[in-house]
Every structure is written in C-alpha cells, then in structure tokens.
Design an enzyme around this catalytic site. Structure first.
Site, PDB file in Angstrom:
ATOM      1  CD  GLU A 211      -1.997   1.751   2.709  1.00  0.00           C
ATOM      2  OE1 GLU A 211      -3.051   1.704   3.189  1.00  0.00           O
ATOM      3  OE2 GLU A 211      -2.580   0.266   3.335  1.00  0.00           O
TER       4      GLU A 211
ATOM      5  CD  GLU B 286       2.248  -0.357   5.314  1.00  0.00           C
ATOM      6  OE1 GLU B 286       2.550   1.301   4.702  1.00  0.00           O
ATOM      7  OE2 GLU B 286       0.860  -0.642   5.720  1.00  0.00           O
TER       8      GLU B 286
END
Length: 552
Positions: free
Chosen positions: A234, A352
């Site tokens: 991220e 994810e």
C-alpha cells in the site's frame, strides 16, 4: 394447497408443482409417488427461478484462485514464527492447496533482513527437534514450546494491533532462520510463496535501496528456494505510515530496479507482482496510473487491496447488507478500466482482502456472519475476471484470520475449504429472475474436476440468502431432472450468526485429529427438488451429470 393422489401427483409435477423440500427429504427412499404423499409448490414469494448461461466460460481463474496470506507482523517477534512449524496449522494450510501464500502487509516495509542474527530460543528448539527428520513429515513444535508461545500470543497480538491502530511502526530485523521457517511452511503445505520486500529502504535521493533485498536474494539462492516477489505494501499510504512520499513513477522505477536485480540472480524467471495498492480512490488512482506507465511492463500481475468496512466501527448489519457487498463491484470495475487502458491484458489480482480493515471487526470477522462477505467477494471476483484472491490472513493477529491462536479453524476456513473442493476454475453465469437478486446472490462454475465424486461437465452453484425467510431456488428447466448434492452451511450453537462454529448439512465441522481434515459430505437431493436456502445461510449445490460442454 393442491393435494395430488398417486396418478394426480405426476400430473401436478408436469405442471411444475412440487412437494415442499422438507416433505421430499422425509419421504427418502419411498420416492415422491408413494401412496398418499401430498405435494405442493413453494409459496410464490419464497420461490426463486434461476437462469444459467453455460455456452462458454466467462472467465478462467487460476487453480490457486483462492489464496491467502501470512501478515509480515508475525516476524515482529521471531519467536512466534515458530508457530509455522505446527503440524496442525500445516494440515489446515495444505487443505487449501493449490494456493499462493503471500508474506506481506504493512510491517513488510519495516522489516530488515539480518543474515547474521541468531535464532530465538523457540526457533532453535524447533530446528533441533527436526535434525535427521523428514521436515515435512516429522513431528510438530516441541509441546512445551508450543504451549508457552500460545500463552504469550494474546499479549503479542495486542502489541501488534496497538502498533497498527496508532500507525507508529518501528523497524525490526529477521534472520535466515525465520526465512527458513516461512519457506518450509509453504513448501510442506503445497503453497507457492510470495515474499514482500521492504520498499521504504531509500537512498539519499529517494531511490529504492536494494542492498538489503540483495542479501535476501543471495541467501534464498544459496538454499535453492523457489519463490516469487513483491515490493512494498500500500505505497499510497507511505506518507501516513512513515512520513515518506513516493509517487507512482518512482515506484515504477523501483520495480524496474528489482526486476534487473532478479535478472542477475537465480530468480531471473521468478514472478514479480505489484504494486499492492489500496482501493481505487482519488490519490490512489493517480498513483496506480503513473506506476503502470512507468513500471507496469515488468510485473506479471497487477495487485490491489480491498476491504468493505472499518473494523473498529463495523456492525453485524454491515456484514449482512447487500448494498455494502455491491460496493466491491465499482472498485473492481474502476481498477480494470485503469489497467486495460494503460497495460491491456495484464492480469489483475486481489493481493490482500478481507471483510474489515484494521485487523478485522471483533466478534464479527471471525464468525459465521463474515462468510457472506467472503463468499460473495469470491463469486464477484471470479465473475468479473480477477484471477487470484488472497485472503488476509490464514493465521495471525486481529480478527479476520481463518485459523485462531489455538490452531482451530474458524467459519471462513471451512467455507474456503468447501470452495476449494467443489468449485472449478471455469466461470459461468447464474442469475435470479426478478427482484430477489439483491439479497439472494448466486454464482456458477464448472465443478472442480479433482473432486473424486464428480466428473467433467458437472456444475457447482453457490448461493447466499440474505433474506430472513427460507428461499427455494428453482433450477433452469433443462437441469430440473438432474441429481443435486447439497452442501448447506449454517452456524452451530447459541450464538447464531456470531458463532465461531459451523455445521455442514447439520453436522458440526471439526478436525478428526491434528493431521486429518473431516470428509465434506454432500446431501443428495431427489430429482426435481427445489434448493432450500434457510434465512441467512450460504452453501453449494453440485448439479451432477449436467454434461455442460463448456466444462468438458
């Protein structure tokens, strides 16, 4: 109610009227035409007609479509990496093979490989117990070590969650012994390991510092390990987590650097995935676009992350809300639009995902209620063309794990196991006629041909009933006479939807022993039976001898 006598019953069936499902089950081997057996159609508002499109597969997903993760925060204290030596945990992981095992997450960008670091006492105890043993077949963690770690694990969980909530992360080192433990766990469980490298290691001019990654590559090469790679987790939130801003173009250049590094090592043919970016919001979209332009050519699949809700404020109603489930659709569409425009035909993975971010929602993400989000996400992902979905997490801190701290499988584990055994990788289309489709959600695949009971051409329908009444699914007319095996999942015990135990066809699911999973046995339905879905339930229906050409 229309009652049918012995000859009249056949006439009623020809008109499409059937006895209630409960009565059919009670009739058992006596058959539907037993003298005096009454018949009736399901009430019109409880019946749901299905439509199938089976001419050709809509998509072909990976055999490892349902995959999962181990969060990198498990390495914060390497003693707890010893959990990966558990034979019970390996049995559970092996049940979900073939799959990818992603080692990554926020903490991956705060981990530094130290090849000279000594193993923790618990790690050393495990490896000593494996001397002269077949490491994949030998015993588990020494029992005293396992008990000690399990007693300490709840306190470690709180440490990890506190770090996550406060977003104050510190660097930690991990040793070659931890790498060995992780790789051995994946290898012995039949999983393909994907290792997330630290992208926050930077030079003075903000380029990625690859020197630590080089140390890890050298070590893994010396051990002949076969694995794939990621870089960063991220990156859209690096500023918030570490006070470092990296734009998409720079990240793309970093991936090019990593690909060059792999090309000069034993990993020149290894897969590289990224950028493991967050959901497609304004700044994230900008980063993804610039990353794909700069470095998209060197990755094998585009990875992004998705969660429905904030785990700290989520409610049971959120988990059962079809409007919240539908928010995933727009995120998938936007991601595909970006990828198709900049890197056409590049595969897209959900790198994810789970129900709620922030470690999951307490007393929700680890219960039966979480299965609605999980099964619906799998169905939508397959239907929309996502090749792989990685569930956060198999085991670890928080509330969204598949297996708890005592290595007991939770409801989403059993749901995942059923999916693996019954659902094949050829995706077809099923839909509900009429207004029910919002709360009665159905998906269709070819059946998994590796299942010993089924054969090529069979179909697997999976469905979620978010209504508070029983719904009766009616198969399309041309499958009306096929035999169907039902795999209905319901909560077990007094906690209802918040139960951490489930039953399959009224039998509680639990491991036989530490190295044996239970048989997942379907319940045969009589031909022409409707497929009953109780309130707030989900399940699978295998349509046998369907002879669908697209599945052969």
């Amino acid at each position: 109610m229309l009652a049918c006598g012995k000859p009249g019953m056949l006439a009623c069936w020809k008109l499409g009227l059937r006895p209630p499902l409960l009565l059919l089950l009670l009739l058992g081997p006596l058959g539907p035409c037993s003298p005096g057996a009454p018949a009736a159609a399901a009430p019109a508002d409880d019946a749901a007609k299905l439509e199938f499109s089976t001419e050709r597969p809509l998509h072909l997903v990976s055999p490892a479509f349902l995959s999962f993760t181990i969060d990198a925060n498990l390495a914060t204290d390497p003693r707890f990496f010893t959990f990966l030596g558990s034979s019970k945990l390996r049995t559970l992981a092996r049940g979900l093979s073939p799959a990818y095992l992603r080692f990554g997450g926020t903490k991956a960008d705060f981990l530094i490989f130290d090849p000279k670091k000594e193993p923790a006492f618990e790690e050393r105890s495990y490896w000593l117990s494996q001397v002269n043993q077949d490491i994949c077949k030998s015993g588990s963690i020494p029992s005293d070590v396992e008990k000690k770690l399990q007693l300490e694990w709840p306190f470690q969980e709180q440490v990890l969650l506190r770090e996550q909530y406060q977003k104050k992360f510190t660097n930690n080192t991990y040793s070659k012994h931890s790498v060995d433990m992780l790789y051995t766990f994946a290898n012995c469980s039949g999983l393909n390991l994907i290792f997330g490298l630290n992208a926050l290691l930077r030079t003075a001019d903000m380029h990625w510092d690859s020197s630590n990654a080089q140390l890890l590559l050298d070590y893994c090469s010396s051990k002949n390990y076969d694995l794939s790679w990621e870089l960063g987790n991220e990156p859209n939130s690096f500023q918030r987590k570490a006070g470092i801003f990296i734009n998409g173009r720079q990240l793309g250049e970093d991936f090019i650097e990593l690909r060059k590094l792999l090309g000069k090592s034993a990993f020149k043919n290894a897969k590289l995935y990224g950028p493991d970016i967050g959901q497609p919001r304004r700044s994230t979209v900008k980063m993804l676009k610039s990353f794909l332009k700069a470095g998209g050519e060197v990755i094998d699949s585009v990875t992004w992350h998705h969660y429905y809700v904030n785990g700290r404020i989520a409610t049971k109603e959120d988990f059962l809300n079809p409007d919240i489930l539908d928010t995933f659709i727009s995120s998938v569409r936007e991601t595909f639009q970006i990828v198709e425009k900049i890197r056409p035909h590049k595969k897209v993975w959900l790198g994810e995902t789970s129900s709620a971010f922030g470690g999951g929602a307490p007393s929700l993400s680890n219960t039966f209620a979480a299965g609605f989000m999980w099964l619906d996400k799998l169905g939508l992902s397959a239907r929309m063309g996502i090749e792989v979905v990685m569930r956060q997490v198999l085991f670890g801190a928080g509330n969204y794990h598949l297996v708890d701290g005592n290595f007991e499988p939770l409801p989403d584990y059993w749901l995942s196991l059923l999916f693996k055994k019954l659902v094949g990788n050829k995706v077809l289309i099923a839909s509900v006629k009429g207004p029910d489709r919002h709360k009665l959600r159905v998906y269709l695949h070819c059946t998994n041909i590796n299942h010993p009971r089924y054969k090529e051409g069979d179909l697997t329908l999976y469905a979620l009933n978010l209504h508070n009444v029983t719904k009766h699914l009616k198969l399309p007319h041309h499958f009306f006479n096929n035999r169907v095996d039902k795999y209905l999942v319901k909560p077990s015990g007094p906690d209802g939807l918040l139960s951490k135990s489930v039953q399959l066809n009224d039998q509680i699911l639990k491991m036989v022993d530490e190295q044996t999973l239970p048989a997942l046995i379907g319940k045969p339905l009589l031909p022409r039976s409707s497929l009953g879905m109780p309130p707030f339930s989900y399940g699978f229906f295998v349509i046998r001898n369907a002879k669908v050409a697209a599945c052969i």
